[in-house]
Design a protein around this motif. Sequence first.
Motif, PDB file in Angstrom:
ATOM      1  N   LYS A  50      -2.419  -0.423  -9.021  1.00 19.12           N
ATOM      2  CA  LYS A  50      -3.557  -1.559  -9.160  1.00 19.12           C
ATOM      3  C   LYS A  50      -3.105  -2.847  -9.468  1.00 19.12           C
ATOM      4  O   LYS A  50      -3.163  -3.935  -9.033  1.00 19.12           O
ATOM      5  CB  LYS A  50      -4.767  -1.001  -9.536  1.00 19.12           C
ATOM      6  N   GLU A  97     -14.501  -2.007  -1.126  1.00 21.23           N
ATOM      7  CA  GLU A  97     -14.743  -0.767  -2.172  1.00 21.23           C
ATOM      8  C   GLU A  97     -16.096  -0.123  -1.286  1.00 21.23           C
ATOM      9  O   GLU A  97     -15.836   1.225  -1.366  1.00 21.23           O
ATOM     10  CB  GLU A  97     -15.459  -1.359  -3.574  1.00 21.23           C
ATOM     11  N   LYS A 103      -2.693  -0.713  -3.240  1.00 24.14           N
ATOM     12  CA  LYS A 103      -3.735   0.519  -3.191  1.00 24.14           C
ATOM     13  C   LYS A 103      -2.829   1.718  -2.725  1.00 24.14           C
ATOM     14  O   LYS A 103      -1.850   1.819  -2.342  1.00 24.14           O
ATOM     15  CB  LYS A 103      -4.479   0.260  -1.982  1.00 24.14           C
ATOM     16  N   LYS A 114      -2.338   5.321 -10.536  1.00 26.80           N
ATOM     17  CA  LYS A 114      -2.939   4.391  -9.621  1.00 26.80           C
ATOM     18  C   LYS A 114      -3.406   3.042 -10.318  1.00 26.80           C
ATOM     19  O   LYS A 114      -3.445   2.090  -9.747  1.00 26.80           O
ATOM     20  CB  LYS A 114      -4.227   5.079  -9.200  1.00 26.80           C
ATOM     21  N   VAL A 142       0.782  -1.189   0.119  1.00 25.84           N
ATOM     22  CA  VAL A 142       0.003  -0.074   0.171  1.00 25.84           C
ATOM     23  C   VAL A 142       0.803   1.439  -0.158  1.00 25.84           C
ATOM     24  O   VAL A 142       1.855   1.144   0.640  1.00 25.84           O
ATOM     25  CB  VAL A 142      -0.965   0.042   1.183  1.00 25.84           C
ATOM     26  N   GLU A 154      -3.778   5.001  -0.463  1.00 22.81           N
ATOM     27  CA  GLU A 154      -4.498   5.348   0.768  1.00 22.81           C
ATOM     28  C   GLU A 154      -4.118   6.721   1.438  1.00 22.81           C
ATOM     29  O   GLU A 154      -2.924   7.122   1.256  1.00 22.81           O
ATOM     30  CB  GLU A 154      -4.635   4.390   2.123  1.00 22.81           C
ATOM     31  N   ASP A 198     -11.117   7.066  -0.678  1.00 24.27           N
ATOM     32  CA  ASP A 198     -10.285   7.072  -1.761  1.00 24.27           C
ATOM     33  C   ASP A 198     -11.274   7.353  -3.056  1.00 24.27           C
ATOM     34  O   ASP A 198     -11.373   6.228  -3.770  1.00 24.27           O
ATOM     35  CB  ASP A 198      -9.331   6.312  -1.957  1.00 24.27           C
TER      36      ASP A 198
END
Length: 507
Positions: A100, A475, A105, A96, A76, A107, A114
Motif C-alpha cells: 500500500k 473502498e 493493491k 499489504k 496491482v 486483488e 478484499d
Amino acid sequence: MQINKLIRAAAYPRYSSDNQREESITAQMRAIEAYCQQKGYVIVDIYPDEELTGTVDRRPEFQRMIDDSYKRLFDVVVVHKLDRFARNRYDSAHYKRILKKNGIKVESVLEQLDGSPESVILESVLEGMAEYYSLNLAREVMKGMFVNAELGIHTGGRPAYGLRVNPETRKYEIDERTYRAVQIYFDGIDNDVPNPAIAARLNEEGFRTQTGEEFTANSFYGWATNRKYKGDYVYNASSAKDEEGKRNTNKKKPESEQTIIPGIIPAIISAEQWDRVNEKFKSRKRTPGRMKAKVVYLLSGKVYCGNCGALYSGNSYKNSKSSENTLLTYYKCQAKCGNTSVRKEDLEQLVMEKLVYNCFTNEGMLDIAKRVQELYLREKKQSMSDVEPIKRELSELNVQIKNWTTAIGAGVMSVIDNIKQAEQRKEALLFALQRAELMDKAKTVDEELVYKVLENKKNSLNSSDENDKKEVLQEYVDRIVIQSSTDINHYDAEITYRVFNGGGEGI
C-alpha cells in the motif's frame, strides 16, 4: 482524447504440496490471466512459488515481488485466492501495508471483496489508536523541547548560515566568520541584485557554503524567509510526518501553528530590512504555468458492460461546437460493443448518493459499530494468545541473525539471503507485536472512534479533492454493471456496494 493509464499487474500463483487438491500453478495462472483480461490489466511479471507454504514469508519469489514493489514495477498484485498471498494474518497485514505504501493493491480472482467492510473500518480505528498513543508520547517529549524553545536554547539540527550554537549555553550566537555573507545577501536582494551576482561576490570575498563549496545562484534557499536572521526564534515549523514516518522539512506549517518567539536570538538583519526582502522574495517567485487539469475518474476499475462483460474506462474530449470548448467526460465500454456510454458526473453522483443512503445513515453506522466491536474482541483474543509465540520467534531470529552475521565475518557469504529473509520476518513479527500491545491497552473499541472514521469517509464524499472521493468509492463500491442500452439518457445500472444495509451487504 483521454489517454487511459495502463494498469500493470504482477501475478502471484503459489502451490504447496501439503494439500494435493489445491489448484496447480498452471490452473491458477489461467484464472489470473482471465481475470486480468476482464479488468483490462496487463501482466508484466509472474512470481510463482511452488511447494512452499503460505504460513511463512520465506518464499523466494514472494520476496522478489516485495522487493520489486519498491521499484514501482507494477500497480496491482493478483492472486487466485487470498490465502495464496499469506496464510499468516500478521504477514498478510504487514506485506499489504508495504504494498500500500508503494501504491500497489492486492486483488483476488475468487474473492472480489478484499477484506470485509468491518475489517476495513477496524484497521482505520487501530491506525487512529496507534496515532493517538504515538502523539501522546510525542507530546510529553515536546513539552521539554518547548521549554528550551522559550529560553532560546537550540533544540537540534544544523544552525542557519551566519549563526552558531554556544557549546556551553546551547543558545544561538552570531557566527563572526560567516554572518557578513548573510548581510551581503539581504543588501543585494534589497537593491534588486540577482542571485548569481550575489554568489559571485561572496565567492570573491572568500565565503563558502556550510559544506565548504562555492556559492551558486541556488545556494540561498530559505535565507530570505528565515526569521532567525531578524532575531525571532522559530520552532515546530516543519509539517507533520507522512504515513511512512518521513518529514518534508521544506514544507512549513501555517505561522499560526508555529512557535515564534521574537527578539530572543541576536539579529543579523534589521526587522525592517527582513520584511522588505521577504516581500521582494515572494514577488520574485515564478507564477506557476497553467497545467491541464487531470480528469479523475472516481469509479475506474469498477464499471462493467452488461452487454459484453468488458470493463468501462474513462473517456473525455473537447466539445468543438461549444464556444467555451467544454470538456465532456464519459465512461465507455472498452470493447466498443455498442452499449451506451454514460456521463461521468451522472453516474458518480448517483453512486455517491446511494452509498450515503446505504452506509452513512444512523442505522448503518450503528450496525457497523456493533460489527467492528465484535471483530475487535475476536482479534484481541487472538492477538493476546500470539504474543508469547511471537516473542519466542523473535528471540530465535535474533540468535540466528547474530550467528549468520558472524559467519559473514568469517567469509561465509552464502548466508546473506538468510539474513535478509530473517530481517524481513523480524519486521513482520515486530509489526504484529506492536499491534498486540496496542490492542492490550484498550478493552473495547471506542464507538466514537468508529463514528469519527465513518464521518471522515462521509465528509470525503463532499470534498473538493477528487482523490478523496475516489478513495472512499474504491473502498465501498464492488462493481457497477451498465445494462444493455443505446440511449445515453435511459439505461439501468446495477450497483453492488460493500456496505451494511440493515445487517447485510446490499445491491
